[in-house]
Design a protein around this motif. Structure first.
Motif, short mmCIF file in Angstrom:
data_model
loop_
_atom_site.label_atom_id
_atom_site.label_comp_id
_atom_site.label_asym_id
_atom_site.label_seq_id
_atom_site.Cartn_x
_atom_site.Cartn_y
_atom_site.Cartn_z
N SER B 244 15.23 64.01 70.52
CA SER B 244 15.71 62.45 70.65
C SER B 244 16.46 62.05 71.74
O SER B 244 16.49 61.18 71.89
N GLY B 245 17.38 63.45 71.51
CA GLY B 245 18.77 62.54 72.50
C GLY B 245 19.79 61.86 71.14
O GLY B 245 21.02 62.07 71.62
N PHE B 246 19.86 61.82 69.80
CA PHE B 246 20.34 61.27 69.10
C PHE B 246 20.67 62.23 67.78
O PHE B 246 21.54 62.51 67.73
N GLY B 247 20.14 61.76 66.51
CA GLY B 247 20.13 63.26 65.40
C GLY B 247 20.55 62.57 64.46
O GLY B 247 21.47 61.61 64.70
N TRP B 248 21.23 63.38 63.52
CA TRP B 248 21.64 62.95 62.45
C TRP B 248 23.42 61.82 62.52
O TRP B 248 23.77 61.60 62.26
N GLN B 491 27.63 72.12 78.69
CA GLN B 491 27.40 72.47 77.76
C GLN B 491 28.85 72.22 77.52
O GLN B 491 30.26 71.99 77.23
N GLU B 492 28.87 71.03 75.86
CA GLU B 492 30.24 70.40 74.64
C GLU B 492 29.96 71.32 73.80
O GLU B 492 29.20 72.38 72.74
N ILE B 493 31.35 71.70 73.68
CA ILE B 493 31.91 72.20 72.18
C ILE B 493 31.79 71.05 71.54
O ILE B 493 31.70 71.67 70.07
N LEU B 494 32.43 70.15 71.09
CA LEU B 494 32.06 69.07 70.65
C LEU B 494 31.55 67.67 71.19
O LEU B 494 31.89 67.29 72.59
N THR B 495 30.52 67.83 70.57
CA THR B 495 29.75 66.13 71.32
C THR B 495 30.97 64.86 70.96
O THR B 495 31.50 65.16 69.66
N SER B 496 30.41 63.55 71.47
CA SER B 496 31.70 62.76 71.21
C SER B 496 30.95 62.00 70.28
O SER B 496 32.36 61.39 69.47
N PRO B 497 29.74 62.55 69.61
CA PRO B 497 29.87 61.66 67.93
C PRO B 497 30.47 62.24 67.04
O PRO B 497 30.52 61.92 65.83
N GLN B 498 30.67 63.67 66.92
CA GLN B 498 31.34 64.79 66.29
C GLN B 498 32.81 64.30 66.28
O GLN B 498 33.48 64.28 65.16
N ILE B 499 33.19 63.97 67.93
CA ILE B 499 34.33 63.92 67.56
C ILE B 499 34.89 62.34 67.29
O ILE B 499 35.44 62.04 66.14
#
Lengths: 49, 526
Positions: B244-248, B491-499
């Motif tokens: 979806s491009g989103f996720g939990w 590719q991302e090691i950490l996405t913005s939401p994770q940060i």
């Protein structure tokens, strides 16, 4: 219940509520605008005195 | 721009009558600004409308500020790319705002303390240094956050009016809009903002409902859902699945960002609450605004979805298909243009003029509110506390006005030179996060945990700077985002939401640890 059905219901409910709110805020907000301007005018005339 | 793109972009129902509607509307707005200029003498009146706003006007002005053109644009972009799955953010925003209204979460105590800005609370609760630090971080994040507003707003105007087909139009529209906003904001301060917000609420709320009805009528209710299914699959509806491009993680990040921060921590919303006549009025304002906080996201998502359906599944959108979904190797037009271009084709004359006028007013309202908020924070929370001499009201209003003009120059510069390619909403969540990840924690603990100390607040606020690593250019510079040499994909090691989630966790931990290690001599209960 599927996600599609959930979003259909949410969309219709939210839009209906918003329509009611739009009418309420339009009417009652106009009353608040008049009160705000009256208070500011009073304040200014007191300052002028 | 190719000939095909120019031809496609020039097709719109926007005509002379619509131009007249826009000009008349803007003249009325400027007239209101001039009319109330005489009331803007004191700082309380200039930035807080004298704390005399009633609850219904409060709802109108809250909606007017938060339902800006930029919100409409970035939300439509999310709807265009994410389909109905994007609706989860609207629901989160509405539920969180209702929660704030029912409980008075954060904003109730702030209003009771009679502060005008959030950093002012930091001084009452902690000390002057925290107020200045909080003010600096707030302005840094806020000014970065609004950096792309001008460009995005102008993209709507050139898209809907057909001007996008002319190469230089975007730049000239940006300059024109900026001049208009600067004149308007420096004139009347919060009072003129509130009054034009009311007019904007009336025009936009009925205009949005009418435009949505027209879009459904033209595209077909069932067809809209079927096309999203065919184009985006299950990910177009379920925000928890990965495709979806989103996720939990994204959903949790939105609970903080679109939810509690958007309603109870973001200064432009909080400044409206602090300008209300009483705490009771604040709560009433939030309960009603929960509907508009949902709608401000949901309707633009839906418009973005309608743009997707128009382009993907109607013969009238065939010429746009190659522009927005090009074959491999061909240049892609920014999907921010999709909604305004499609609305320009779907909506009839007059309605499109009313919507455009309302949107330009919404753009002005958001801009003046942001300019006013950030400049008043610099004046009240950074310059005034640091000055040793008396700082007169006249000088404060003058400085605030000068700062507004300087910020205008910055916004124009940033709109032209920033090269990040992230979705606008994600850019805003990250830049805003520099302030709000720390402020959310410090405000919450500062209000509800009496042991929160000045050191804890200092550490909590500073930890928000970690959010800079969520910006795409910074991620690339430090190697958090890299291009795979074999596939060529980023590719991302950490996405913005994770940060974002990590930063909130760190802010919480350091604020608690700092408060326990170095408690204040006197515990303060709000």
């Amino acid at each position: 219940m599927t996600w599609e059905l959930i979003w259909k219901i949410v969309f219709i409910v939210v839009l209906s509520l918003f329509a009611v709110m739009a009418v309420a805020v339009t009417v009652l907000g106009a009353r608040d605008v008049r009160k705000l301007l009256a208070r500011l005018k009073d304040e200014q005339s007191k300052d002028d005195e | 721009m190719t000939d095909a793109a120019q031809e496609a972009f020039s097709q719109t129902n926007f005509g002379t009558i619509d131009t007249v509607i826009v000009v008349v509307y803007l003249l009325i707005s400027l007239g209101i600004g001039l009319m109330v200029k005489r009331y803007a003498g004191s700082m309380l009146n200039y930035i807080g409308a004298g704390r005399k706003i009633g609850p219904w006007l409060g709802v109108a002005t809250m909606t007017g500020t938060e339902l800006g053109l930029v919100t409409v644009m970035y939300s439509a972009q999310k709807g265009f790319s994410g389909g109905f799955a994007a609706f989860h953010m609207a629901v989160i925003a509405g539920v969180a705002t209702l929660f704030v209204g029912l409980t008075g979460f954060i904003v109730g105590p702030l209003r009771r303390l009679e502060v005008l800005t959030i950093p002012e609370f930091y001084e009452k609760r902690f000390n002057k240094q925290i107020r200045v630090l909080g003010g600096i971080l707030l302005v840094l994040a806020g000014v970065l956050n609004m950096g792309l507003f001008l460009k995005v707003g102008s993209m709507f105007i050139v898209g809907v009016t057909g001007m996008a087909s002319e190469g230089e139009a975007l730049k000239w529209v940006m300059v024109g809009l900026l001049v208009l906003v600067l004149i308007y904001t420096t004139l009347g301060g919060m009072i003129s903002v509130v009054l034009t917000d009311y007019v904007q609420f009336v025009v936009l709320s009925f205009g949005l409902l009418a435009a949505t009805g027209v879009a459904i009528w033209k595209l077909g209710w069932t067809n809209i859902f079927e096309t999203v299914h065919a184009t985006l699959g299950e990910g177009g509806f379920d925000p928890t699945v990965a495709d979806s491009g989103f996720g939990w993680e994204y959903v949790f990040w939105m609970v903080i960002t679109a939810g509690f921060v958007g309603s109870a921590v973001w200064p432009t919303a909080v400044s409206r609450a602090l300008a209300m006549e009483s705490e009771k009025a604040v709560r009433k304002q939030y309960c009603w605004s929960s509907i508009s906080f949902t709608v401000r996201f949901m309707l633009p998502y839906f418009w973005g979805i309608c743009a997707l359906v128009f382009i993907a599944a109607t013969p009238a959108g065939d010429d746009l298909k190659n522009l927005f979904f090009p074959e491999a190797g061909e240049p892609e037009v920014s999907n921010l243009y999709a909604m305004p271009i499609v609305m320009g084709r779907i909506l009839p004359p007059v309605l499109i003029g009313i919507i455009t006028a309302g949107m330009i007013a919404a753009f002005m309202s958001t801009h003046d509110s942001y300019f006013l908020t950030w400049s008043s924070v610099i004046t009240q929370d950074i310059v005034a506390p640091l000055r040793k001499k008396e700082f007169s009201t006249k000088s404060r209003v003058k400085l605030t006005r000068i700062l507004i003009v300087l910020m205008g120059g910055y916004v124009l510069y940033w709109s032209v030179f920033y090269k990040g390619r992230e979705d606008i909403w994600d850019y805003m969540a990250v830049t805003g996060g520099i302030y709000f990840t720390g402020a959310f924690v410090v405000l919450m603990l500062g209000v509800y945990w009496k042991k929160t100390s000045s050191l804890g607040a200092l550490l909590g606020l500073c930890s928000g700077l970690l959010m800079l690593f969520g910006l795409e250019p910074v991620q690339k510079a430090v190697g958090l985002k890299f291009q795979n040499e074999q596939t060529g994909e980023w590719q991302e090691i950490l996405t913005s939401p994770q940060i974002g989630l990590i930063t909130v966790g760190i802010a919480l931990a350091v604020t608690i640890i700092g408060s326990l290690v170095s408690p204040n001599r006197k515990e303060i209960e709000i």
